[in-house]
Each structure stands twice: as structure tokens, then as C-alpha cells.
Design a protein around this motif. Structure first.
Motif, short mmCIF file in Angstrom:
data_model
loop_
_atom_site.label_atom_id
_atom_site.label_comp_id
_atom_site.label_asym_id
_atom_site.label_seq_id
_atom_site.Cartn_x
_atom_site.Cartn_y
_atom_site.Cartn_z
N VAL A 1 0.82 -1.41 0.00
CA VAL A 1 0.04 -0.10 0.15
C VAL A 1 0.98 1.17 -0.14
N PRO A 2 0.52 2.26 -0.23
CA PRO A 2 1.33 3.54 -0.19
C PRO A 2 1.72 3.65 1.30
N SER A 3 3.19 3.97 1.38
CA SER A 3 3.58 4.15 2.59
C SER A 3 3.60 3.07 3.67
N GLY A 4 3.34 2.01 2.75
CA GLY A 4 3.38 0.68 3.92
C GLY A 4 4.76 0.24 4.63
N GLY A 5 4.53 -0.98 4.98
CA GLY A 5 5.87 -1.55 5.47
C GLY A 5 6.71 -2.44 4.35
N ARG A 6 7.53 -2.89 5.15
CA ARG A 6 8.54 -3.89 4.62
C ARG A 6 8.34 -5.28 4.84
N PHE A 7 7.22 -5.60 5.47
CA PHE A 7 6.78 -7.10 5.77
C PHE A 7 5.63 -7.49 5.38
N ASP A 8 4.64 -6.72 5.34
CA ASP A 8 3.32 -7.19 4.73
C ASP A 8 3.51 -7.63 3.30
N GLY A 9 3.33 -9.13 3.13
CA GLY A 9 3.47 -9.61 1.63
C GLY A 9 5.11 -9.92 1.60
N PRO A 10 5.96 -9.21 1.42
CA PRO A 10 7.36 -9.34 1.24
C PRO A 10 7.89 -10.64 2.31
N ALA A 11 7.46 -10.48 3.49
CA ALA A 11 7.95 -11.63 4.39
C ALA A 11 7.44 -12.94 3.94
N GLY A 12 6.41 -12.93 3.42
CA GLY A 12 5.80 -14.21 2.78
C GLY A 12 6.44 -14.66 1.89
N VAL A 13 7.02 -14.09 0.90
CA VAL A 13 7.62 -14.34 -0.42
C VAL A 13 9.13 -14.98 0.12
N ILE A 14 9.77 -14.09 0.88
CA ILE A 14 10.95 -14.43 1.06
C ILE A 14 11.23 -15.68 2.17
N ALA A 15 10.23 -15.58 3.03
CA ALA A 15 10.16 -16.84 3.75
C ALA A 15 10.09 -18.07 2.76
N ALA A 16 8.93 -18.07 1.94
CA ALA A 16 8.95 -19.20 1.15
C ALA A 16 10.13 -19.59 0.19
N LEU A 17 10.84 -18.57 -0.38
CA LEU A 17 11.97 -18.64 -0.99
C LEU A 17 13.09 -19.40 -0.09
N GLU A 18 13.01 -18.97 1.22
CA GLU A 18 14.10 -19.51 2.03
C GLU A 18 13.73 -21.01 2.25
N VAL A 19 12.43 -21.39 2.21
CA VAL A 19 12.14 -22.92 2.49
C VAL A 19 12.67 -23.64 1.31
N ALA A 20 12.62 -23.16 0.06
CA ALA A 20 12.83 -23.72 -1.15
C ALA A 20 14.71 -23.94 -0.86
N ARG A 21 15.18 -22.72 -0.66
CA ARG A 21 16.63 -22.91 -0.36
C ARG A 21 17.11 -24.04 0.71
N ALA A 22 16.31 -23.95 1.69
CA ALA A 22 16.70 -24.81 2.70
C ALA A 22 16.59 -26.28 2.27
N LEU A 23 15.43 -26.58 1.52
CA LEU A 23 15.56 -27.92 0.93
C LEU A 23 16.35 -28.36 0.03
N ARG A 24 16.86 -27.41 -1.01
CA ARG A 24 17.81 -27.75 -2.00
C ARG A 24 19.13 -27.93 -1.51
N GLU A 25 19.31 -27.01 -0.43
CA GLU A 25 20.79 -27.03 -0.01
C GLU A 25 21.02 -28.27 0.69
N SER A 26 19.92 -28.99 1.65
CA SER A 26 19.97 -29.90 2.26
C SER A 26 20.18 -31.34 1.36
N GLY A 27 19.89 -31.14 0.14
CA GLY A 27 19.81 -32.41 -0.65
C GLY A 27 18.61 -32.92 -0.74
N ARG A 28 17.68 -32.47 0.20
CA ARG A 28 16.18 -33.11 0.27
C ARG A 28 15.50 -32.80 -1.28
N THR A 29 15.03 -33.77 -1.66
CA THR A 29 14.01 -33.56 -2.72
C THR A 29 12.64 -34.28 -2.21
N LEU A 30 11.57 -33.41 -2.38
CA LEU A 30 10.23 -33.39 -1.85
C LEU A 30 9.73 -34.52 -3.01
#
Length: 420
Positions: free
Chosen positions: A88-117
Motif C-alpha cells: 500500500v502507499p507508505s506501507g511496511g517492509r513485511f506485509d507480503g514480502p515476508a511471505g515471499v522471502i520466507a517461501a524462498l528460504e524454505v525452497a533454498r533450505a530444501l535444495r541445500e540439504s539435498g532433500r527432494t520432495l
């Protein structure tokens, strides 16, 4: 399977979140509106980060951005994680982006561990979750649910641009919009700051969302007669500004009364109020309001909207005005979060040594639309004083990492337990 356990990298997650936040209107931090050049810059940054994480990157016909990790068993439906990167105008740094970056970090954690779903995993940045300049929110997730109606593509922005043209401009293909609809999603999970104070005040680590309120946005326009403010007698006026003001008062008072009935969460806000010609010495000829109504109970939501429409007609009669326009701009039905996914999130939180509680969401989210085509659930993390949609919006790095770890554990459990 390797002997490495997938783990969230809190420092990397936070670094990425702050880097994305810096793509902002410096005069109005933290602003990154959908369909703007800044939004495009944010999307380019996300594309690079997705690709660097080893994800296959694509845009769908509705301009939703995806990063995909393939699973070990072809043909399995997708486990999807994500949120949105617009603000939103003059919004924050977390509403929305935190969910995208957290999802990306889950994917990275899986890939770096060698774990394939067994299932493919997709990270999504949904297009325009926040109310856009076209008067519509959750544009990308609506499309994935098959609910971005053709007439919505003709909504106009302030400069006259069609919404459909804007979607195409940011990489979509509305001529093939039906292709954005999803029927291959096994589960959708979204992390978000709470935007409330329940978790902070109870000192609870994780919120597990029970359901997401339905939202109706209603536009009403009263038409009266312009007149000189000094010479038109009060009894002879057709003041559209007075009509609009009375409706504003009714909406607030009725919402407060309904909230005391014990039928779940209900609120209403008149966030847009306009009069014309908007001159100090002219009786307003036109009064326009846009009302945002939210409730957990679908029947209560519909009844409240009907009350507002009926009250507008009564007010028009009492003020010698007419209701020139009464239109529903958008409607999102209440969405219950999937019980099985909620249980997996609770197990995931416990496995991480985190406390959790169940609570409803009073805000709308992409998960509400995706719940129409797949089981969906949400993870809330605490935010300071419940503040959101403001530059002061804040969540601690450890809180976001805890939410990501909870989501990761739930994904691993879902992937193992899924039938077939």
C-alpha cells in the motif's frame, strides 16, 4: 534423503527481506505499488534471487511470478508457498514480502540439504494483492482461482489504462487468462505478519489462522443539487454531502452493533469520501463513498451489505437526493483454513520448540482465493504493536525465521504423509 536436515538461514532471510525493501519510493517509504516501475524492479530482483536458488522461473498469464523445484515423483500436484511483493502507499517492509522471502528460504533450505520432495514445490509472488489503482485487490490469486472476471479487466486506473492492459504490460497474457487457473495444487501455505496484537501480547511465537474474513467493497454515489451555500435555505437543500456523511455514520454504528452479537469478527470502514464540486461555498451536488465491510460469517456479511444499500436509499429520500450508483466493486467470501494443514503447522511449530495458538484473520490474503482451488492455511508471526500498512511496521528477524521454520516442517510432514 541425505543426513543433512533442511534448516532456515535467518541471516540470509533477513538480508533478502531488507534488500527487497530498499526497492521503494524514497519519498514515501516503504512504497512499491503494483504496476509501477518500482514494482517491476522488485520483480526483477525476485527473478534473480529465484534463479540463484536453483528455481525454474516463469510468469503465468495473470503475471504471477513463480519459482519451481521439481519433485521426485512426476505427476504429483504442487505444494505452493508464497504471498505478494506489492505494498500500500507508505506501507511496511513485511506485509507480503515476508511471505515471499520466507517461501524462498524454505525452497533454498530444501535444495541445500539435498532433500527432494515427492511433490514439486512452487514459490509464488502473487500479482497485486493490495488494493490496486484499478480498485481491485488479489488480482493474481483471483486469476489462479478462476475468479478474475472478464469485466474486471475493463476496470480503469487513474490515467485511463485498462486493468487487462496493465496485466499484459507487467508480463501477463490476458488473452490466455484461463491458463492461469490452477487445478494442480495439493496445498498452499502463506506466512504473514499478524497485523494485530494477539501474538505479541500473549507472548506466542506462531499464529495458526482458522479462517480469513470475507470482504465486500461497496461504492455508493448520492446525487443532489449544487447551490450557493449562503443563499439556499436549509429546508430546500438537496445536499449530497450530508447524505454521504449520514451513511458514513450508519456504517460505523451498525458495525459496532453487529460486532457485539457474537457471530465472529465483523468490521466496516468508509475509507473513501468525496464530494463535488468540493468548494467551501457550494452545497455539494455529488457525494461518493466506498465502504469496506468484513466478516467471518458469510450470511452476516451479505446481510450487512444489504442493510447498507437499504439505508442509502432511506437517506436519499430523507435528504431529497438520489442514489445515482450502488455497486459492488469486489467481493471475497470468507475462507476457512484447511484443518489438516492447520494441524501440520501446529506439529511443525511444536517440533521447532515454538508456542502456537489459533486465531482468525481480519485482513484479506491471497490464501483466501487459493483456498477455492486447493487446501490452504496461514502462519502468522508477531509484529510490533500490531502495526501494519504504515512505515513503522516491524517484525523481528527471529520471528520471521520461526515462521519459516514452522512452514518448512509442515511441508516436510505433508510431503511424507500425502496419500498415493
Amino acid at each position: 534423503m541425505t543426513d543433512r536436515t533442511p534448516a532456515i538461514d535467518e541471516r540470509r532471510l533477513w538480508s533478502d527481506l531488507m534488500a527487497l525493501a530498499e526497492i521503494t519510493d524514497t519519498a514515501r517509504p516503504w512504497t512499491r505499488r503494483s504496476f509501477t516501475p518500482l514494482f517491476d524492479q522488485g520483480r526483477d530482483w525476485l527473478r534473480r534471487r529465484f534463479a540463484e536458488a536453483g528455481l525454474a522461473v516463469r510468469l503465468d498469464a495473470a503475471a504471477n511470478l513463480f519459482g519451481r523445484l521439481e519433485g521426485s515423483e512426476p505427476g504429483r500436484p504442487v505444494v505452493m508457498l508464497g504471498s505478494h511483493s506489492d505494498s500500500v502507499p507508505s506501507g511496511g517492509r513485511f506485509d507480503g514480502p515476508a511471505g515471499v522471502i520466507a517461501a524462498l528460504e524454505v525452497a533454498r533450505a530444501l535444495r541445500e540439504s539435498g532433500r527432494t520432495l515427492r511433490h514439486p514445490l512452487e514459490v509464488v509472488d502473487c500479482l497485486a494483492e493490495e488494493p490496486s489503482d484499478f480498485g481491485l485487490s488479489c488480482i493474481g490469486s483471483r486469476a489462479m482461482a478462476g475468479l478474475l472476471a472478464p469485466e474486471m479487466l475493463d476496470y480503469r486506473g487513474p490515467g485511463g489504462e485498462r486493468l487487462g492492459d496493465a496485466i499484459d504490460r507487467v508480463g501477463g497474457d490476458t488473452a490466455r487468462l484461463a491458463g492461469a487457473r490452477r487445478s494442480d495444487v495439493a496445498a498452499f501455505l502463506e506466512l504473514h505478519i499478524e497485523q494485530g496484537v494477539v501474538l505479541e501480547r500473549s507472548r506466542t511465537d506462531i499464529g495458526i489462522v482458522t479462517g480469513i474474513v470475507g470482504i465486500v467493497r461497496l461504492e455508493l454515489v448520492f446525487l443532489g443539487e449544487a447551490a450557493h451555500a449562503g443563499t439556499m435555505p436549509m429546508a430546500m437543500r438537496r445536499d449530497a454531502g450530508v447524505a454521504a456523511a449520514r451513511l458514513v455514520g450508519f456504517v460505523s454504528e451498525r458495525a459496532q452493533a453487529l460486532a457485539q452479537l457474537g457471530r465472529g469478527y465483523v468490521v466496516a470502514t468508509t475509507g473513501v469520501i468525496e464530494v463535488a464540486p468540493n468548494a467551501i461555498n457550494v452545497v455539494p451536488q455529488r457525494g461518493r463513498v466506498v465502504v469496506d465491510v468484513r466478516a467471518e460469517d458469510a450470511a452476516l456479511l451479505d446481510a450487512f451489505v444489504a442493510e447498507i444499500e437499504a439505508e442509502a436509499r432511506r437517506i436519499a429520500e430523507a435528504t431529497a437526493t438520489v442514489v445515482e450508483r450502488c455497486a459492488t466493486l469486489s467481493r471475497a467470501t470468507p475462507a476457512a483454513c484447511d484443518p489438516r494443514l492447520r494441524a501440520l503447522l501446529a506439529e511443525g511449530a511444536a517440533a521447532c520448540g515454538l508456542s502456537s495458538l489459533s486465531l482468525p484473520s481480519g485482513a484479506g490474503h491471497d490464501a483466501a482465493f487459493l483456498s477455492r482451488v486447493a487446501p490452504a492455511a496461514m502462519v502468522f508471526v508477531p509484529c510490533r504493536e500490531g502495526r501494519s500498512h504504515t512505515p513503522e511496521e516491524w517484525a523481528e528477524p527471529a520471528a520471521i525465521a520461526a515462521g519459516a521454520a514452522t512452514m518448512l516442517e509442515a511441508v516436510l510432514r505433508f510431503d511424507t504423509q500425502a496419500a498415493g
